[in-house]
Enzyme design. Structure first.
Site, PDB file in Angstrom:
ATOM      1  N   ASP A 227      20.517  40.689  37.775  1.00 27.40           N
ATOM      2  CA  ASP A 227      20.724  39.890  36.570  1.00 27.40           C
ATOM      3  C   ASP A 227      20.624  40.853  35.392  1.00 27.40           C
ATOM      4  O   ASP A 227      20.183  41.990  35.568  1.00 27.40           O
ATOM      5  CB  ASP A 227      19.591  38.843  36.504  1.00 27.40           C
TER       6      ASP A 227
ATOM      7  N   LYS B  74      36.043  31.856  29.394  1.00 28.26           N
ATOM      8  CA  LYS B  74      36.615  32.994  30.134  1.00 28.26           C
ATOM      9  C   LYS B  74      36.832  34.188  29.206  1.00 28.26           C
ATOM     10  O   LYS B  74      37.329  34.040  28.087  1.00 28.26           O
ATOM     11  CB  LYS B  74      37.948  32.571  30.782  1.00 28.26           C
TER      12      LYS B  74
ATOM     13  N   ALA C 233      39.081  40.314  44.880  1.00 29.74           N
ATOM     14  CA  ALA C 233      39.902  39.113  45.039  1.00 29.74           C
ATOM     15  C   ALA C 233      40.017  38.379  43.701  1.00 29.74           C
ATOM     16  O   ALA C 233      39.050  37.742  43.281  1.00 29.74           O
ATOM     17  CB  ALA C 233      39.290  38.202  46.091  1.00 29.74           C
TER      18      ALA C 233
ATOM     19  N   THR D 249      44.312  36.041  38.397  1.00 25.70           N
ATOM     20  CA  THR D 249      45.279  35.357  39.274  1.00 25.70           C
ATOM     21  C   THR D 249      46.698  35.482  38.717  1.00 25.70           C
ATOM     22  O   THR D 249      47.651  35.723  39.463  1.00 25.70           O
ATOM     23  CB  THR D 249      44.897  33.865  39.400  1.00 25.70           C
TER      24      THR D 249
ATOM     25  N   GLY E 155      34.545  39.193  42.912  1.00 25.25           N
ATOM     26  CA  GLY E 155      35.332  38.086  42.366  1.00 25.25           C
ATOM     27  C   GLY E 155      35.604  38.297  40.887  1.00 25.25           C
ATOM     28  O   GLY E 155      36.484  37.672  40.306  1.00 25.25           O
TER      29      GLY E 155
ATOM     30  N   HIS F  57      42.507  27.968  31.818  1.00 21.11           N
ATOM     31  CA  HIS F  57      41.102  28.120  32.203  1.00 21.11           C
ATOM     32  C   HIS F  57      40.184  27.538  31.137  1.00 21.11           C
ATOM     33  O   HIS F  57      40.589  27.330  29.986  1.00 21.11           O
ATOM     34  CB  HIS F  57      40.763  29.605  32.408  1.00 21.11           C
TER      35      HIS F  57
ATOM     36  N   LYS G 166      18.719  40.263  32.884  1.00 18.64           N
ATOM     37  CA  LYS G 166      17.328  40.158  32.411  1.00 18.64           C
ATOM     38  C   LYS G 166      16.445  39.670  33.561  1.00 18.64           C
ATOM     39  O   LYS G 166      16.938  39.508  34.665  1.00 18.64           O
ATOM     40  CB  LYS G 166      17.223  39.244  31.187  1.00 18.64           C
TER      41      LYS G 166
ATOM     42  N   PHE H 190      39.597  33.381  45.008  1.00 18.24           N
ATOM     43  CA  PHE H 190      39.090  33.132  46.358  1.00 18.24           C
ATOM     44  C   PHE H 190      39.577  31.794  46.929  1.00 18.24           C
ATOM     45  O   PHE H 190      39.257  31.477  48.074  1.00 18.24           O
ATOM     46  CB  PHE H 190      37.557  33.099  46.348  1.00 18.24           C
TER      47      PHE H 190
HETATM   48  N1  LIG Z   1      37.849  35.489  42.147  1.00 16.31           N
HETATM   49  C1  LIG Z   1      37.652  34.184  41.919  1.00 16.31           C
HETATM   50  O1  LIG Z   1      38.042  33.314  42.705  1.00 16.31           O
HETATM   51  C2  LIG Z   1      36.924  33.787  40.667  1.00 16.31           C
HETATM   52  C3  LIG Z   1      36.604  32.438  40.422  1.00 16.31           C
HETATM   53  C4  LIG Z   1      35.885  32.125  39.284  1.00 16.31           C
HETATM   54  C5  LIG Z   1      35.506  33.142  38.415  1.00 16.31           C
HETATM   55  N2  LIG Z   1      35.860  34.421  38.679  1.00 16.31           N
HETATM   56  C6  LIG Z   1      35.425  35.546  37.857  1.00 16.31           C
HETATM   57  O2  LIG Z   1      34.059  35.755  38.164  1.00 16.31           O
HETATM   58  C7  LIG Z   1      33.369  36.260  37.010  1.00 16.31           C
HETATM   59  C8  LIG Z   1      32.177  35.357  36.702  1.00 16.31           C
HETATM   60  O3  LIG Z   1      32.647  34.089  36.356  1.00 16.31           O
HETATM   61  P1  LIG Z   1      31.626  32.916  35.927  1.00 16.31           P
HETATM   62  O4  LIG Z   1      32.466  31.758  35.520  1.00 16.31           O
HETATM   63  O5  LIG Z   1      30.600  32.749  36.975  1.00 16.31           O
HETATM   64  O6  LIG Z   1      30.973  33.579  34.632  1.00 16.31           O
HETATM   65  P2  LIG Z   1      29.535  33.288  33.998  1.00 16.31           P
HETATM   66  O7  LIG Z   1      29.616  33.765  32.592  1.00 16.31           O
HETATM   67  O8  LIG Z   1      29.131  31.885  34.252  1.00 16.31           O
HETATM   68  O9  LIG Z   1      28.579  34.234  34.838  1.00 16.31           O
HETATM   69  C9  LIG Z   1      28.529  35.626  34.707  1.00 16.31           C
HETATM   70  C10 LIG Z   1      27.112  36.052  34.989  1.00 16.31           C
HETATM   71  O10 LIG Z   1      27.063  37.476  34.952  1.00 16.31           O
HETATM   72  C11 LIG Z   1      25.834  37.821  34.403  1.00 16.31           C
HETATM   73  N3  LIG Z   1      25.884  39.192  33.882  1.00 16.31           N
HETATM   74  C12 LIG Z   1      26.519  39.647  32.785  1.00 16.31           C
HETATM   75  N4  LIG Z   1      26.276  40.964  32.614  1.00 16.31           N
HETATM   76  C13 LIG Z   1      25.456  41.319  33.631  1.00 16.31           C
HETATM   77  C14 LIG Z   1      24.834  42.553  33.994  1.00 16.31           C
HETATM   78  N5  LIG Z   1      24.991  43.661  33.265  1.00 16.31           N
HETATM   79  N6  LIG Z   1      24.061  42.569  35.095  1.00 16.31           N
HETATM   80  C15 LIG Z   1      23.885  41.463  35.832  1.00 16.31           C
HETATM   81  N7  LIG Z   1      24.426  40.266  35.524  1.00 16.31           N
HETATM   82  C16 LIG Z   1      25.203  40.209  34.435  1.00 16.31           C
HETATM   83  C17 LIG Z   1      25.591  36.801  33.287  1.00 16.31           C
HETATM   84  O11 LIG Z   1      24.224  36.696  32.991  1.00 16.31           O
HETATM   85  C18 LIG Z   1      26.110  35.542  33.939  1.00 16.31           C
HETATM   86  O12 LIG Z   1      25.059  34.857  34.586  1.00 16.31           O
HETATM   87  C19 LIG Z   1      34.415  36.313  35.907  1.00 16.31           C
HETATM   88  O13 LIG Z   1      34.970  37.615  35.862  1.00 16.31           O
HETATM   89  C20 LIG Z   1      35.503  35.348  36.385  1.00 16.31           C
HETATM   90  O14 LIG Z   1      36.779  35.674  35.894  1.00 16.31           O
HETATM   91  C21 LIG Z   1      36.563  34.754  39.789  1.00 16.31           C
HETATM   92  O1  LIG Z   2      36.762  30.978  35.817  1.00 15.00           O
HETATM   93  C1  LIG Z   2      37.355  32.068  35.850  1.00 15.00           C
HETATM   94  O2  LIG Z   2      37.147  32.970  35.022  1.00 15.00           O
HETATM   95  C2  LIG Z   2      38.331  32.317  36.933  1.00 15.00           C
HETATM   96  N1  LIG Z   2      38.895  33.476  36.995  1.00 15.00           N
HETATM   97  C3  LIG Z   2      39.780  33.917  38.001  1.00 15.00           C
HETATM   98  C4  LIG Z   2      40.989  34.591  37.396  1.00 15.00           C
HETATM   99  O3  LIG Z   2      40.850  35.315  36.379  1.00 15.00           O
HETATM  100  O4  LIG Z   2      42.083  34.461  37.940  1.00 15.00           O
HETATM  101  C5  LIG Z   2      40.098  32.926  39.067  1.00 15.00           C
HETATM  102  C6  LIG Z   2      39.786  31.520  38.803  1.00 15.00           C
HETATM  103  C7  LIG Z   2      38.596  31.267  37.930  1.00 15.00           C
END
Ligand SMILES: NC(=O)c1ccc[n+]([C@@H]2O[C@H](COP(=O)([O-])OP(=O)(O)OC[C@H]3O[C@@H](n4cnc5c(N)ncnc54)[C@H](O)[C@@H]3O)[C@@H](O)[C@H]2O)c1
Ligand SMILES: O=C(O)C1=N[C@H](C(=O)O)CCC1
Length: 267
Positions: free
Chosen positions: A37, A160, A126, A167, A100, A156, A39, A129
């Site tokens: 995390d 974001k 990915a 994607t 992710g 989105h 913090k 996912f």
């Molecule tokens: N690949 C997928 O299917 C998919 C789906 C949803 C979201 N995402 C991606 O996943 C990532 C997270 O999305 P989210 O909606 O959960 O975001 P979010 O903002 O809810 O969560 C991000 C977390 O990362 C933590 N963080 C930030 N800097 C940090 C550090 N230096 N060390 C440790 N933790 C740290 C934050 O405290 C927060 O809890 C984004 O890049 C989003 O685009 C990908």
């Molecule tokens: O919530 C997000 O941020 C997401 N990011 C991914 C993207 O950038 O394509 C996938 C879906 C959710």
């Protein structure tokens, strides 16, 4: 009996991280060994995260974490800059990253690919996912052979950080492999307000919508004489991504290279 996979999750308090903690706790051969995390260093996960009883330690320093914990896999769900650093550090410590986090640059992806190959370690990045999103991308790639005029609209939630979405970028890259490269729209078109026609990727346009209430949605619109085709996917919650995270963790143990996109591992 499948071997136990020891997992560290980065970003456990985030929207995706919370779902990932649940997934790991509910999966028989997955074991959460620590979380990262930004913090709460040294505290227990249960102390900062009310929906879990987990007593694993919270680290703010990934190096510190990998020096003190035995881990097989890092699941990273953080931010673009942090995700890149975490992925690199994991590979340097012999830990396989399932990523992710979106928003990596092409140079970062290339560097991580080279590092994974050098270390002979699996790494999965990915952009999406969700199985439905993978199918949307593959169907769009197929359609592009017959419909070279295409616009991608990704939608989105308004928290974001990166645009276009991972994607949308991946979809455009996959379409490019099957589409005759050309500039779309009128050759004399002019934007009277900058950005009106969206981002330009090989002549295709990508439009990014950010609104509260949305989760993750994308439609790919194809147009030809007298007809249009729309291919759309919607994720209504973050649980929709977890089967893809699970299959990635299971698959990564037998990989020795970087895989960019789940379409390469879903058969
Ligand atoms: N690949 C997928 O299917 C998919 C789906 C949803 C979201 N995402 C991606 O996943 C990532 C997270 O999305 P989210 O909606 O959960 O975001 P979010 O903002 O809810 O969560 C991000 C977390 O990362 C933590 N963080 C930030 N800097 C940090 C550090 N230096 N060390 C440790 N933790 C740290 C934050 O405290 C927060 O809890 C984004 O890049 C989003 O685009 C990908
Ligand atoms: O919530 C997000 O941020 C997401 N990011 C991914 C993207 O950038 O394509 C996938 C879906 C959710």
């Amino acid at each position: 009996m499948t071997d136990l996979i020891k997992i560290v999750i980065a970003g456990p308090r985030g929207r995706m991280g919370q779902e990932a903690v649940k997934l790991v706790e509910e999966t028989e051969n997955f074991q959460l060994v620590a979380v990262i995390d930004h913090k709460n260093n040294g505290r227990k996960l249960a102390d900062i995260f009310p929906t879990t009883q987990s007593q694993v330690k919270v680290y703010t320093d990934i190096e510190d974490c990998f020096q003190n914990e035995q881990a097989d896999v890092l699941i990273d769900l953080t931010t673009p800059e942090t995700g890149y650093l975490h992925t690199k550090t994991a590979l340097l410590h012999g830990v396989r990253p399932v990523v992710g986090t979106t928003g990596f640059t092409q140079d970062e992806l290339t560097e991580l690919k080279n590092l994974a190959e050098e270390k002979e370690l699996g790494c999965i990045i990915a952009p999406n996912f969700a199985i439905g999103a993978i199918l949307m991308m593959k169907f769009s790639q197929m359609a592009a052979k017959y419909f070279p005029d295409v616009e991608i609209m990704e939608m989105h939630h308004d928290q974001k950080l990166d645009a276009p979405s991972g994607t949308a970028v991946k979809t455009a890259e996959m379409i490019k492999e099957n589409r005759l490269s050309h500039q779309q729209g009128h050759e004399d078109e002019k934007e009277t307000i900058g950005g009106a026609r969206g981002a330009d990727y090989d002549g295709m346009r990508i439009h990014s919508v950010r609104l509260p209430g949305l989760v993750a949605h994308q439609q790919v619109l194809f147009g030809a004489e007298g007809q249009t085709l729309t291919i759309r996917h919607d994720s209504y919650n973050r649980a929709s991504f977890m089967s893809g995270v699970k299959v990635s963790v299971e698959t990564i143990m037998s990989l020795d290279t970087l895989v960019y996109g789940l379409e390469h591992i879903l058969v």
